[in-house]
Write a protein that holds these residues in place. Structure first.
Motif, mmCIF file in Angstrom:
data_model
loop_
_atom_site.group_PDB
_atom_site.id
_atom_site.type_symbol
_atom_site.label_atom_id
_atom_site.label_comp_id
_atom_site.label_asym_id
_atom_site.label_seq_id
_atom_site.Cartn_x
_atom_site.Cartn_y
_atom_site.Cartn_z
ATOM 1 N N TYR A 136 0.885 -1.261 -0.530
ATOM 2 C CA TYR A 136 0.028 0.296 -0.005
ATOM 3 C C TYR A 136 0.960 1.452 -0.150
ATOM 4 N N PRO B 185 -2.375 2.905 10.991
ATOM 5 C CA PRO B 185 -1.705 1.444 10.515
ATOM 6 C C PRO B 185 -1.171 1.131 11.273
ATOM 7 N N GLU C 193 -15.213 -0.460 7.039
ATOM 8 C CA GLU C 193 -14.707 -1.606 5.770
ATOM 9 C C GLU C 193 -13.013 -0.606 5.808
ATOM 10 N N PRO C 194 -12.997 0.814 6.038
ATOM 11 C CA PRO C 194 -11.607 1.404 5.280
ATOM 12 C C PRO C 194 -10.769 1.406 6.548
ATOM 13 N N ARG D 213 -10.446 -1.073 9.302
ATOM 14 C CA ARG D 213 -10.310 -2.718 9.101
ATOM 15 C C ARG D 213 -9.182 -2.368 8.646
ATOM 16 N N TYR D 214 -8.590 -1.807 7.106
ATOM 17 C CA TYR D 214 -7.315 -1.694 6.661
ATOM 18 C C TYR D 214 -6.557 -0.895 7.025
ATOM 19 N N HIS E 3 -5.345 4.314 3.464
ATOM 20 C CA HIS E 3 -4.166 3.884 2.415
ATOM 21 C C HIS E 3 -4.892 3.480 1.388
ATOM 22 N N THR F 27 -4.205 1.101 -2.636
ATOM 23 C CA THR F 27 -3.571 0.163 -2.204
ATOM 24 C C THR F 27 -2.880 0.401 -4.041
ATOM 25 N N PRO G 41 -4.446 -7.765 -1.295
ATOM 26 C CA PRO G 41 -3.874 -9.016 -0.530
ATOM 27 C C PRO G 41 -3.770 -9.561 -1.389
ATOM 28 N N GLU H 178 -2.567 -8.785 7.150
ATOM 29 C CA GLU H 178 -3.653 -9.012 8.219
ATOM 30 C C GLU H 178 -4.410 -9.566 8.780
ATOM 31 N N ARG I 30 -7.517 -7.423 10.706
ATOM 32 C CA ARG I 30 -7.688 -5.745 10.782
ATOM 33 C C ARG I 30 -6.098 -5.934 9.832
ATOM 34 N N PHE I 31 -5.696 -5.034 9.127
ATOM 35 C CA PHE I 31 -4.507 -4.731 8.107
ATOM 36 C C PHE I 31 -3.683 -4.178 9.189
#
Length: 223
Positions: free
Chosen positions: A7, A27, A50-51, A53-54, A57, A59, A63, A207, A212-213
């Motif tokens: 990322y 992060p 959703e964002p 969780r990542y 970033h 991409t 992943p 991940e 979670r990332f």
């Protein structure tokens, strides 16, 4: 880590701080942060699941599960070597816009350079990934992809690569009425949006077992 990704993530500074406050996490830190509440759009947790969780970033390599015989050391070495030979990408800036129902920051004035960077990273990391399973293919909804995107999915493990690559930094989930949120986020991010906007690192994320990332390593683009 069960999956890895490459990322863009901003270095420490006002831009990164404000983005992390909006999503409620940094992060590189497993703990959640208090989220900024913007006027007129309610609880930010309800539109950022959703964002968050990542982590904040953009991409570059989506992943992937490591292939048999590929360990974390090899992944780190490969990404580090790529960063050492690739050049930073300088864009005019970023804008806040609606993409397919969600809000994202998108770059200005650097499309060709971004396509070249994305292609080099996808090609350079392709041998690291395990083949897609039928379930992974199904999650990409292949019936909704163009024939070219389906070919890219089969070849590279992701449909939005090469000429289909569109770099963006996601800020929300999909929304029924995105425009009021877009306006509020444009005001919120406006003072800290970098001009120029420079992609100066490849960031290796992993991940964990909970989905979670986390930012694991940052490699400067120094080619």
């Amino acid at each position: 880590m069960k999956r890895y990704a490459v990322y863009y993530a901003p270095r420490e500074g006002a831009f990164a701080f404000r983005a992390n406050e909006w999503l409620g996490r940094e992060p590189g830190n497993p703990r959640d942060l208090p989220q900024t509440v913007l006027p007129g759009i309610g609880d930010p947790r309800s539109i950022t699941a959703e964002p968050r969780r990542y982590g904040f970033h953009g991409t570059i390599r989506a992943p992937f599960r490591p292939a048999d015989g590929v360990d974390e050391d090899l992944i780190c070495t490969t990404v580090s070597d790529l960063a050492a030979r690739l050049r930073p990408v300088t864009c005019e800036g970023l804008r806040v816009e609606v993409l397919h129902g969600f809000i994202a920051l998108t770059p200005l004035g650097c499309e060709d350079a971004l396509l070249q960077l994305g292609a080099a990273v996808v090609e350079g990391t392709n041998d690291l990934r395990a083949p897609l399973t039928e379930a992974e293919i199904a999650r990409r909804r292949p019936n909704r992809l163009s024939s070219r995107q389906r070919d890219l999915l089969d070849r590279w493990g992701y449909p939005h690569v090469m000429e289909e690559f569109r770099f963006h930094l996601t800020l929300t989930d999909r929304l029924d009425e995105p425009e009021p949120v877009r306006g509020a986020l444009a005001d919120y991010f406006g003072p800290v949006l970098p001009r120029p906007f420079v992609i100066e690192d490849l960031c290796l994320f992993g991940e964990d077992a909970t989905g979670r990332f986390h930012l694991m390593h940052r490699y400067a683009l120094s080619g």
